[in-house]
Design an enzyme around this catalytic site. Structure first.
Site, PDB file in Angstrom:
ATOM      1  N   LYS A  29      47.449  33.987  12.007  1.00  0.00           N
ATOM      2  CA  LYS A  29      47.458  32.547  11.709  1.00  0.00           C
ATOM      3  C   LYS A  29      46.355  31.843  12.475  1.00  0.00           C
ATOM      4  O   LYS A  29      45.943  32.287  13.550  1.00  0.00           O
ATOM      5  CB  LYS A  29      48.806  31.891  12.027  1.00  0.00           C
ATOM      6  CG  LYS A  29      49.193  31.819  13.520  1.00  0.00           C
ATOM      7  CD  LYS A  29      48.678  30.574  14.239  1.00  0.00           C
ATOM      8  CE  LYS A  29      48.908  30.675  15.738  1.00  0.00           C
ATOM      9  NZ  LYS A  29      47.940  30.089  16.595  1.00  0.00           N
ATOM     10  N   ASP A 156      55.726  30.656  17.167  1.00  0.00           N
ATOM     11  CA  ASP A 156      54.940  30.903  15.955  1.00  0.00           C
ATOM     12  C   ASP A 156      55.619  31.867  14.986  1.00  0.00           C
ATOM     13  O   ASP A 156      55.135  32.054  13.866  1.00  0.00           O
ATOM     14  CB  ASP A 156      53.595  31.575  16.308  1.00  0.00           C
ATOM     15  CG  ASP A 156      52.682  30.700  17.132  1.00  0.00           C
ATOM     16  OD1 ASP A 156      52.814  29.468  17.044  1.00  0.00           O
ATOM     17  OD2 ASP A 156      51.837  31.263  17.839  1.00  0.00           O
TER      18      ASP A 156
HETATM   19  O1  C5P Z   1      56.887  30.355  22.082  1.00  0.00           O
HETATM   20  P1  C5P Z   1      56.001  31.334  22.765  1.00  0.00           P
HETATM   21  O2  C5P Z   1      56.780  32.361  23.554  1.00  0.00           O
HETATM   22  O3  C5P Z   1      54.990  31.970  21.875  1.00  0.00           O
HETATM   23  O4  C5P Z   1      55.187  30.500  23.832  1.00  0.00           O
HETATM   24  C1  C5P Z   1      54.432  31.104  24.868  1.00  0.00           C
HETATM   25  C2  C5P Z   1      54.140  30.073  25.947  1.00  0.00           C
HETATM   26  O5  C5P Z   1      53.238  29.082  25.445  1.00  0.00           O
HETATM   27  C3  C5P Z   1      55.342  29.285  26.430  1.00  0.00           C
HETATM   28  O6  C5P Z   1      56.008  29.980  27.458  1.00  0.00           O
HETATM   29  C4  C5P Z   1      54.705  27.998  26.931  1.00  0.00           C
HETATM   30  O7  C5P Z   1      54.134  28.187  28.202  1.00  0.00           O
HETATM   31  C5  C5P Z   1      53.564  27.795  25.953  1.00  0.00           C
HETATM   32  N1  C5P Z   1      53.939  26.909  24.847  1.00  0.00           N
HETATM   33  C6  C5P Z   1      54.073  25.563  25.085  1.00  0.00           C
HETATM   34  N2  C5P Z   1      54.453  24.736  24.064  1.00  0.00           N
HETATM   35  C7  C5P Z   1      54.648  25.209  22.819  1.00  0.00           C
HETATM   36  C8  C5P Z   1      54.496  26.585  22.543  1.00  0.00           C
HETATM   37  C9  C5P Z   1      54.135  27.411  23.585  1.00  0.00           C
HETATM   38  O8  C5P Z   1      53.883  25.096  26.210  1.00  0.00           O
HETATM   39  N3  C5P Z   1      55.003  24.371  21.850  1.00  0.00           N
END
Ligand code: C5P
Length: 318
Positions: A29, A156
């Site tokens: 993506k 995602d």
């Molecule tokens: O959701 P995911 O595990 O992919 O996110 C990885 C990291 O990216 C989170 O731990 C956070 O630090 C950051 N993140 C964020 N805000 C989001 C998505 C991700 O701060 N909306």
């Protein structure tokens, strides 16, 4: 071969799993618009984003087995842990727990999406695992149920179940498709050496904002959504934006040269993809994309430039 899970013999209504291997393709993506709001109490940032699935794919094959095992080849092979920390293994466990079946499968991943590249490769693999194991185990969940499990695995992941072009809100996990003309857009994807950490990019953006050193936050997605209803890539180019770009550039200053080289080669616009370090460029058409990719490769401003188109479907069997 040992069967992973069989429905009760006397219950013909329950779905039976696949007996042969199940192969799922899942796309990378890019975020056409990545508006990052304030840091929430749960450690995530509120997002207003437009996701777009492009034609760089990972492929996951699931076979029956009597334990859960993962092997891989391609991008990042050898660098990625294949244990319980791997998002693929976590996805298989999450689906098995939800459906009440043993998490038994032999999984093999063929990766083309780079690790920690800002193209959601790990999230894509998790989405592929949910779709593949659902078919292998005959758990028969709806796409919305799979997306619900996906949200627990990463922000995602639900989008990569759906694919296409979609609006993402909340921390990115709340996904709704956008109305767009059935147009293909042509992209040049400039892969970088090494990855960037997503949490580090968000933390860097917070730091830049606190210091007054970040650019103004992106506004609404209205202009981009209107551009997606037209067919003119020049109109779309003017609406692309990523609030994490300043952070990625601060962490990897060499990306400025990559963006400049793409635009000098005739790209209509270039942005950092997600938290980087991959850069993506919108081209006027497929031939232009090939030409820009060749120029970027020759200029030595990226590890490899690939041509892709979008939107494409999310995680699908076949
Ligand atoms: O959701 P995911 O595990 O992919 O996110 C990885 C990291 O990216 C989170 O731990 C956070 O630090 C950051 N993140 C964020 N805000 C989001 C998505 C991700 O701060 N909306």
């Amino acid at each position: 071969m040992t069967e992973a899970w069989e429905p009760d013999d006397d219950d013909d209504q329950r779905p039976r799993g696949a007996s042969g291997p199940v192969r799922v393709r899942v796309p990378a993506k890019v975020n056409l618009h990545l508006g990052v709001g304030p840091l929430r109490r749960d450690g995530y940032h509120e997002l207003n984003t437009v996701y777009h699935a492009i034609s760089i794919h990972d492929e996951l094959t699931a076979r029956r087995g009597d334990t859960l095992a993962l092997t891989m080849e391609g991008e990042g092979a050898g660098a990625l842990a294949l244990d319980d920390t791997n998002l693929v293994i976590r996805a298989a466990h999450a689906l098995a727990a939800y459906a009440g079946v043993p998490a038994h499968a032999r999984l093999h991943l063929r990766k083309q999406i780079p690790l920690a590249g800002g193209l959601a490769g790990g999230s894509a693999d998790a989405a592929a695992t949910l779709v593949a194991c659902d078919a292998l185990w005959g758990t028969g969940l709806s796409r919305d149920e799979l997306a619900g499990i996906a949200a627990g695995l990463g922000s995602d992941v639900p989008f990569l179940i759906h694919g296409g072009t979609a609006l993402g809100t909340g921390r990115g996990e709340a996904v709704s498709p956008v109305l767009a003309r059935p147009t293909s857009w042509y992209w040049v994807v400039a892969l970088a050496d090494g990855g960037l950490s997503t949490p580090a990019a968000y933390a860097e953006l917070d730091r830049l904002r606190a210091a007054g050193a970040a650019g103004p936050p992106l506004g609404s997605t209205d202009a981009l959504l209107a551009a997606l209803r037209q067919r003119d890539p020049r109109v779309l180019a003017a609406t692309l934006g990523n609030d994490l770009q300043d952070a990625a550039l601060a962490m990897r200053p060499s990306l400025a040269a990559t963006l400049k080289a793409g635009e000098a080669a005739g790209a209509l616009a270039g942005i950092v993809s997600g938290s980087g370090p991959t850069c993506v460029f919108l081209a006027a058409d497929a031939a232009d994309a090939e030409r820009i990719a060749a120029e970027l490769d020759a200029a030595g401003v990226c590890r490899e430039a690939r041509v892709a188109h979008g939107p494409v479907a999310g995680a699908r069997i076949g």
